[in-house]
Design a protein around this motif. Sequence first.
Motif, short mmCIF file in Angstrom:
data_model
loop_
_atom_site.label_atom_id
_atom_site.label_comp_id
_atom_site.label_asym_id
_atom_site.label_seq_id
_atom_site.Cartn_x
_atom_site.Cartn_y
_atom_site.Cartn_z
N ILE A 83 0.87 -1.17 0.00
CA ILE A 83 0.00 0.00 0.00
C ILE A 83 0.91 1.22 0.00
CG2 ILE A 83 -1.64 1.37 1.34
CD1 ILE A 83 -2.79 -1.25 2.43
N SER A 84 0.64 2.16 -0.90
CA SER A 84 1.47 3.37 -0.96
C SER A 84 0.60 4.59 -1.23
CB SER A 84 2.53 3.23 -2.06
OG SER A 84 3.40 4.34 -2.04
N GLY A 85 0.89 5.64 -0.48
CA GLY A 85 0.33 6.96 -0.70
C GLY A 85 1.48 7.95 -0.57
N ILE A 86 1.72 8.75 -1.59
CA ILE A 86 2.92 9.58 -1.70
C ILE A 86 2.51 11.04 -1.90
CG2 ILE A 86 5.04 9.98 -3.05
CD1 ILE A 86 4.90 7.04 -3.92
N MET A 87 3.32 11.95 -1.38
CA MET A 87 3.08 13.38 -1.59
C MET A 87 3.44 13.75 -3.03
SD MET A 87 1.93 14.25 1.37
CE MET A 87 1.35 12.55 1.57
N ARG A 88 2.67 14.66 -3.60
CA ARG A 88 2.86 14.99 -5.02
C ARG A 88 4.17 15.72 -5.30
NH1 ARG A 88 -1.73 18.26 -3.90
NH2 ARG A 88 -1.10 20.41 -3.51
N ARG A 115 -1.37 17.83 0.20
CA ARG A 115 -0.11 17.59 -0.54
C ARG A 115 -0.06 16.24 -1.23
NH1 ARG A 115 4.43 17.29 3.21
NH2 ARG A 115 5.56 16.67 1.34
N ALA A 116 -0.94 15.34 -0.91
CA ALA A 116 -0.86 13.97 -1.43
C ALA A 116 -1.15 13.92 -2.92
CB ALA A 116 -1.83 13.07 -0.67
N ALA A 117 -0.40 13.08 -3.61
CA ALA A 117 -0.64 12.84 -5.03
C ALA A 117 -1.88 11.97 -5.17
CB ALA A 117 0.56 12.12 -5.65
N ASP A 118 -2.62 12.17 -6.25
CA ASP A 118 -3.75 11.30 -6.54
C ASP A 118 -3.24 9.89 -6.83
OD1 ASP A 118 -5.72 13.28 -6.32
OD2 ASP A 118 -5.52 13.84 -8.44
N ALA A 119 -3.98 8.91 -6.37
CA ALA A 119 -3.59 7.52 -6.61
C ALA A 119 -3.48 7.22 -8.10
CB ALA A 119 -4.58 6.58 -5.93
N SER A 120 -4.33 7.83 -8.90
CA SER A 120 -4.28 7.59 -10.35
C SER A 120 -2.97 8.11 -10.95
CB SER A 120 -5.48 8.22 -11.05
OG SER A 120 -5.50 9.61 -10.84
#
Length: 189
Positions: A83-88, A115-120
């Motif tokens: 699982i990953s969620g990254i800042m844009r 600040r998070a990048a969209d998962a797409s």
Amino acid sequence: NQGFHISETDIIEGIKKARIEGRLEVIQEDPLILLDGAHNAAGARALGAFLEDLDPDTLENESNTSTLEKGSSTKHTGKHWLISGIMRDKQISEMMSPLLNWTDEFVLTHPDIERAADASHIAKITESLLNQQPNHRPLITLKPKVSDAVSYVKSQMNPQDVLVITGSFYTVGEARGALTGATPSLIRG
């Protein structure tokens, strides 16, 4: 002089026992769930190297015995979930690249921070990286919230599987909350 006398041996033992939440932190065993707040390319490379070197039969890795306990009762030879969620504003390509070979299914998500990048967006970058190495083709699943990603994976995990949650301390903090019921910190997730 009112100072404390601390021997070199005591200092070394203290450092060996020190733990940092969200750094190769075992949150659950059987199935194994690790939290690692790798939030830049160097952190992702270190995590990727650790995962590639992980002995799936015993989880014995001398450099990480302070975090991973030796002698887990289950062999972790099943599916590798990430699982990953990254800042844009991060180098997403450089963060995902070291994790490609280890992962069987990416579950990409969006922590609850502007600040998070969209998962797409993370998925497009990951797909582009995967197109450059056709020998290994992990699945990519998108979930709108970290808690949704955790629920999705937990509903499908087998005891032999391994789940790593990474990409930012915000993602790790929200995942810890979803896994333990604890309220995430307002500072780091």
